[in-house]
Design a protein around this motif. Structure first.
Motif, short mmCIF file in Angstrom:
data_model
loop_
_atom_site.label_atom_id
_atom_site.label_comp_id
_atom_site.label_asym_id
_atom_site.label_seq_id
_atom_site.Cartn_x
_atom_site.Cartn_y
_atom_site.Cartn_z
N PHE A 1 30.18 23.72 -4.29
CA PHE A 1 30.00 25.07 -4.82
C PHE A 1 30.98 26.08 -4.21
CE2 PHE A 1 26.02 23.03 -6.00
CZ PHE A 1 25.98 23.39 -7.34
N GLY A 2 32.04 25.57 -3.58
CA GLY A 2 33.14 26.43 -3.16
C GLY A 2 33.02 27.04 -1.78
N PHE A 3 31.96 26.66 -1.02
CA PHE A 3 31.87 27.15 0.35
C PHE A 3 32.65 26.22 1.27
CE2 PHE A 3 27.94 28.35 -1.88
CZ PHE A 3 28.00 29.73 -1.75
N ILE A 4 32.90 26.63 2.44
CA ILE A 4 33.63 25.89 3.49
C ILE A 4 34.87 25.14 2.97
CG2 ILE A 4 31.71 25.72 5.12
CD1 ILE A 4 31.33 22.79 4.24
N VAL A 5 35.57 25.75 2.00
CA VAL A 5 36.84 25.16 1.56
C VAL A 5 38.02 26.12 1.83
CG1 VAL A 5 35.94 23.60 -0.19
CG2 VAL A 5 36.45 25.96 -0.80
N GLY A 6 37.73 27.26 2.39
CA GLY A 6 38.79 28.22 2.68
C GLY A 6 39.09 29.09 1.47
N LYS A 7 39.81 30.18 1.72
CA LYS A 7 40.14 31.10 0.63
C LYS A 7 41.42 30.64 -0.07
CE LYS A 7 38.02 35.18 2.67
NZ LYS A 7 38.26 36.44 3.36
N ALA A 8 41.46 30.88 -1.39
CA ALA A 8 42.68 30.56 -2.14
C ALA A 8 43.78 31.52 -1.74
CB ALA A 8 42.40 30.67 -3.63
N GLU A 9 44.99 31.02 -1.53
CA GLU A 9 46.10 31.90 -1.17
C GLU A 9 47.40 31.33 -1.73
OE1 GLU A 9 47.28 30.54 3.24
OE2 GLU A 9 45.40 31.61 3.15
N GLU A 10 48.42 32.14 -1.78
CA GLU A 10 49.70 31.68 -2.33
C GLU A 10 50.30 30.61 -1.43
OE1 GLU A 10 52.61 34.50 -3.66
OE2 GLU A 10 51.06 36.01 -3.98
N PRO A 11 50.93 29.61 -2.07
CA PRO A 11 51.53 28.53 -1.26
C PRO A 11 52.86 28.95 -0.65
CG PRO A 11 51.85 28.09 -3.58
CD PRO A 11 51.03 29.34 -3.51
N VAL A 12 52.77 29.77 0.39
CA VAL A 12 53.98 30.26 1.06
C VAL A 12 54.14 29.51 2.38
CG1 VAL A 12 55.11 32.28 2.07
CG2 VAL A 12 53.66 32.53 0.03
N TYR A 13 55.38 29.06 2.65
CA TYR A 13 55.66 28.31 3.87
C TYR A 13 55.51 29.21 5.10
CZ TYR A 13 57.94 25.08 7.05
OH TYR A 13 58.20 24.25 8.07
N PRO A 14 54.95 28.80 6.22
CA PRO A 14 54.36 27.48 6.46
C PRO A 14 52.98 27.37 5.80
CG PRO A 14 54.11 28.88 8.39
CD PRO A 14 54.89 29.67 7.40
N TYR A 15 52.79 26.26 5.05
CA TYR A 15 51.55 26.08 4.29
C TYR A 15 50.36 25.91 5.22
CZ TYR A 15 55.22 24.96 0.96
OH TYR A 15 56.34 25.00 0.21
N ARG A 16 49.23 26.44 4.76
CA ARG A 16 47.99 26.26 5.54
C ARG A 16 47.07 25.34 4.79
NH1 ARG A 16 45.34 31.13 8.38
NH2 ARG A 16 44.26 31.24 6.41
N SER A 17 46.62 24.32 5.45
CA SER A 17 45.76 23.33 4.79
C SER A 17 44.30 23.78 4.87
CB SER A 17 45.91 21.97 5.48
OG SER A 17 44.92 21.11 5.04
N SER A 18 43.57 23.52 3.78
CA SER A 18 42.13 23.85 3.78
C SER A 18 41.37 22.91 4.70
CB SER A 18 41.57 23.77 2.36
OG SER A 18 41.56 22.44 1.92
N ILE A 19 42.06 21.86 5.17
CA ILE A 19 41.38 20.91 6.06
C ILE A 19 40.93 21.60 7.35
CG2 ILE A 19 43.35 20.04 7.42
CD1 ILE A 19 40.68 17.85 5.83
N ASN A 20 41.65 22.68 7.71
CA ASN A 20 41.28 23.41 8.93
C ASN A 20 39.92 24.08 8.80
OD1 ASN A 20 43.69 22.71 10.14
ND2 ASN A 20 44.76 24.46 9.22
N VAL A 21 39.50 24.30 7.56
CA VAL A 21 38.18 24.87 7.32
C VAL A 21 37.15 23.76 7.16
CG1 VAL A 21 36.84 26.42 5.85
CG2 VAL A 21 39.29 26.82 6.19
N GLN A 22 37.54 22.69 6.46
CA GLN A 22 36.59 21.60 6.17
C GLN A 22 36.32 20.72 7.38
OE1 GLN A 22 37.03 19.34 2.60
NE2 GLN A 22 38.21 20.93 1.59
N ARG A 23 37.33 20.50 8.19
CA ARG A 23 37.18 19.54 9.32
C ARG A 23 36.08 19.95 10.31
NH1 ARG A 23 40.77 15.68 10.64
NH2 ARG A 23 40.58 15.32 8.41
N PRO A 24 36.00 21.26 10.71
CA PRO A 24 34.91 21.62 11.63
C PRO A 24 33.53 21.29 11.05
CG PRO A 24 36.53 23.38 11.52
CD PRO A 24 36.90 22.39 10.46
#
Lengths: 125, 145
Positions: free
Chosen positions: B99-122
């Motif tokens: 349902f879209g929680f704990i996946v991080g906020k959508a953002e533009e793919p600007v380098y350096p890219y940020r992975s949503s894994i940093n939100v999901q992994r914890p």
């Protein structure tokens, strides 16, 4: 992912089971640590006195019937999902779904009859 | 309904664990399925075992003392308990993600890219820690009390 109302039901059933199965686990599997639901404190939840105590109460009978139906649905739907993902053809999917509905109905009937019948056994004890 | 491309599941059951360089979440997916199947198998047998209480105290006591108290059944039952702890907590994590929680906020793919894994992994690690704590408490009930 394809969304359907049955998939949403699967999720709702899962959340409901966290509560229902949680209560069941506390009653019969953590019974010597958390004694909230047993009348014979310090004795296993499957001790006959505790079984009778739960069986006499209509709330426990309703609990077991709802728990049974929800767990059967969640479990069988999960198994059906796994089977379908292995590449079952559409014609066979309908057959498997029908088979699972029959299994659900059969086991739900057996468990419900046992819960209802046991209440009269417990009331006479 | 529009055209949906369908691809064969060529990995099969083997793809659950050993057909790629999967991350932690992929192994949680595999474990979620294994624990789900284990709980279902136990539950189907459980319906018949617990239904036997309608035959009275003698039949029930014979069953409880004869089978349920046997050490092999105790170990099996504990594994189901631990499986439930993991399956329930991981299921909550999956629903939150669905349902879209704990996946991080959508953002533009600007380098350096940020992975949503940093939100999901914890969340994955919290699930494993909480499941382990509950499994240890259950282990005390089964093997120490």
């Amino acid at each position: 992912m394809h969304k359907s109302s049955t998939w949403n039901l699967h999720l709702i059933a899962g959340l409901l089971l966290v509560v229902l199965l949680g209560i069941h686990m506390i009653t019969t599997h953590l019974d010597l640590i958390l004694t909230w639901f047993n009348i014979e404190k310090g004795k296993p939840g499957v001790e006959w006195a505790n079984v009778i105590h739960r069986g006499q109460q209509i709330s426990w009978m309703v609990f077991y019937i709802v728990f049974l139906g929800t767990a059967l649905f969640h479990g069988l739907y999960g198994l059906r999902t796994i089977i379908f993902e292995l590449g079952v053809k559409r014609e066979k999917q309908k057959l498997i779904t029908a088979l699972f509905v029959i299994i659900w109905l059969g086991l739900f009937t057996i468990g419900t009859l046992a819960a209802i019948t046991f209440r009269s056994v417990a009331m006479g004890a | 309904m529009g055209n949906i491309n369908k691809y064969p599941n060529s990995l099969g059951i083997g793809g659950w664990a050993v057909k790629g360089r999967w991350g932690l979440e992929r192994y949680l997916y595999t474990l979620h399925r294994i624990t789900g199947l284990g709980i279902l198998l136990y539950f189907l047998l459980h319906i018949f075992v617990t239904s036997s209480r309608v035959f009275g105290s003698d039949a029930w006591s014979a069953l409880v003392l004869g089978i349920l108290h046997h050490w092999t059944f105790q170990v099996g039952e504990y594994l189901v308990f631990a499986a439930f702890a993991f399956h329930a907590l991981n299921g909550i994590r999956l629903i939150l993600i669905e349902f879209g929680f704990i996946v991080g906020k959508a953002e533009e793919p600007v380098y350096p890219y940020r992975s949503s894994i940093n939100v999901q992994r914890p969340a994955s690690i919290i699930v494993l820690i909480l499941a382990a704590i509950i499994a240890v408490i259950g282990g005390m009930r089964y093997f120490m009390l």
